[in-house]
Write a protein that holds these residues in place. Structure first.
Motif: not given
Lengths: 311, 253
Positions: A177-195, A266-274
């Motif tokens: 989903i995040a790559p699709a947003i970055a490319r502009g294929d979609v305008d938005a995306g629904q994500l859950v942790e850790p994404f 990733d350890p940094a993500v693991q520490a930061a995620l909600v």
């Protein structure tokens, strides 16, 4: 696609399917197989096994990971898994199709804090979309069409004064989903942790928390079983998983650490995620809310009797 | 001597491209990390015990499935191929079953075996079996009629004909079937692990992917590619060893 095919075949073969029931190990523990998805939501099960909460109840767990939640429902119905984890809307749909699914414990719930929940709609940093209302008329990526994420996103858009029927949903796996947003294929995306943490860490912006915005303590996922279960085993599992969730809620650092035993976050993500909430009871009103939304979006033909699904 | 060198040069070019493209901003480095990052993730993977466990699970599933498919394919092919009635009776059935992609059986095996190794085994055997069977059938049909008639004139037993006439003709075909089946078996093993969640490398890729660990995901994909190379090289070595008497391999003719 494959998940849907699996579900369809399962519905047809339910009567014919035969599975292995729980067996008893040498040291007197009842061996049960639990179908889970390797995501943040199920951290309490892994933690509970480590802490011996299941052994206390004379249960030995074999955790089998499936790639999608929709593959777990047929697994439980056919007896492959004695218990499973699935999102609430999937279970409402399965129950409405007459599949013998029965929730045995709460699974995962929204934190109830908009902007600090484990699921949200994100857009690129420079997107003109500022609030939920702006999503109307846009392309929004979700991991599964016609499920919990489309009904709750539609709901928060409507609540903000937008027209949910004007949203075009695109089905993409969470990692894409995040790559699709970055490319502009979609305008938005629904994500859950850790994404969610990964995407916002890379500059994407949260627009709206679709779970917290639907109900403060929205029951997003549930543990469930099939119909022909030994009631003593069900009670033991419910006790152990409830204990595990209480422990995980009280010791969030240990729950966070448990993630590295079954994910590669990733350890940094693991520490930061909600972290989500792991309540010990099902928020019945919020399940009713999801049922109403599913019915409104035409996923359910009529209002379901929640007593069939919920404990 | 030049061929391995050229092969290595090709690999180096690919690695250099993978390093250069993200660095030059031609592809988004968030979603395709530079090769160096992936290589470091690969190194970190190699140091963990979990990696070798899943590698072993994949290798075991692949080898077992391939062995079963080889035995079943060769036996069925020799029997069907040497009996014209059987061959005529099974031709349409084989042509019907063979094109069914193994992955189309995923819903079925999930229902019967869930995400146990048996699921992958069924898919691997199903896919690899046809590769072997078809080759062996062609081989059995390719027996030189003069040799066959000679064997008959000398009243060779049925077993004697199979062993000394049919088998040497079939062997080069079976070896080709083995090489094809080895690759197909690996593809199906990884697919089953990735899609169904059968323990192994494919499952590890799935977990890395659903953890948003991009570099680890690519690292594991590279491992799968390397296994593919090893499988192909070993299959060729086996082929050369088994067919060392055959004109296609012998150099001294």
């Amino acid at each position: 696609m494959i998940r849907r095919l699996v579900l369809a075949v399962a519905v047809m073969l339910t009567a014919a399917a035969c599975g292995s029931g729980p067996s008893v190990t040498e040291d007197g523990l009842t061996k049960i197989t639990v179908g889970v998805i390797p995501i943040v939501d199920v951290a309490p099960v892994y933690l509970g096994v480590q802490k011996g909460f299941f052994a206390e109840q004379r249960l030995e767990l074999e955790l089998q990971t499936a790639q999608g939640g929709a593959a777990i429902v047929p697994g439980v119905v056919s007896g492959q898994f004695q218990f499973g984890f699935s999102n609430t809307t999937s279970l409402l749909l399965a129950s409405a199709q007459g599949l013998p699914v029965k929730a045995v414990a709460s699974g995962v719930a929204s934190t109830g804090e908009p902007g600090k929940d484990f699921g949200a709609v994100v857009v690129a940093a420079d997107s003109p979309i500022k609030t939920a209302r702006d999503l109307a008329g846009k392309k929004v990526a979700v991991n599964t069409l016609r499920n919990i994420n489309t009904t709750t996103v539609g709901n928060v858009v409507a609540a903000d004064g937008g027209d949910p029927s004007a949203i075009t949903y695109v089905e993409l796996p969470f990692p894409d989903i995040a790559p699709a947003i970055a490319r502009g294929d979609v305008d938005a995306g629904q994500l859950v942790e850790p994404f969610l943490t990964i995407a916002t860490g890379q500059g994407d912006r949260q627009v709206v928390s679709n779970y917290a915005g639907t109900a403060p303590g929205l029951t997003v996922g549930l543990y469930f079983t099939g119909s022909q279960q030994d009631q003593a085993v069900v009670r033991a599992f419910t006790t152990a998983i409830t204990r595990s969730m209480e422990y995980a809620s009280a010791h969030p650092d240990e729950a966070r650490a448990a993630l590295s035993t079954y994910t590669k976050i990733d350890p940094a993500v693991q520490a930061a995620l909600v972290l989500p909430k792991w309540p010990s009871t099902v928020d019945r009103a919020s399940v009713q809310r999801l049922a109403d939304l599913a019915q409104k979006d035409g996923l359910l033909p009529r209002a379901p009797d929640l007593n069939v699904l919920l404990p | 001597m030049r061929r391995p060198l050229l092969g290595a040069a090709g690999l180096l070019v690919v690695m250099a491209l993978l390093e250069a493209l993200p660095r030059a901003g031609l592809v988004d480095g968030r979603f395709l990390p530079p090769f160096g990052t992936t290589a470091r993730a690969l190194g970190a993977q190699l140091a963990t015990g979990g990696f070798w466990t899943v590698l072993g699970q994949t290798a075991r599933g692949w080898a077992l499935g391939l062995a079963l498919a080889m035995v079943a394919g060769v036996v069925a092919g020799m029997v069907i191929g040497s009996v014209p009635v059987l061959r005529a009776a099974t031709a349409s059935t084989i042509e019907f079953l063979r094109p069914i992609p193994s992955v189309a059986l995923i819903p079925l095996v999930v229902l019967v075996y869930g995400s146990r190794p048996e699921s992958a085994l069924v898919l691997v055997v199903y896919a690899a079996f046809w590769q072997v069977l078809i080759q062996v059938l062609y081989g059995a049909a390719d027996v030189d009629p003069v040799v066959r008639d000679t064997a008959r004139s000398y009243r060779f037993s049925r077993w004697g004909t199979l062993r000394t006439v049919v088998w040497p003709t079939v062997l080069p075909y079976a070896a080709t079937g083995f090489r094809l089946a080895a690759a197909v078996a690996l593809i199906l093993e990884i697919t089953a692990e990735l899609v169904i969640g059968v323990p192994g490398l494919g499952h590890a890729i799935g977990v890395a992917q659903s953890s948003g660990a991009v570099a680890e995901t690519y690292a594991l994909v590279i491992v799968v590619g390397l296994i593919g190379v090893v499988v192909n090289l070993s299959a060729r070595a086996v082929e050369r060893r088994v067919l060392r008497w055959h004109t296609s391999v012998r150099r001294d003719l």
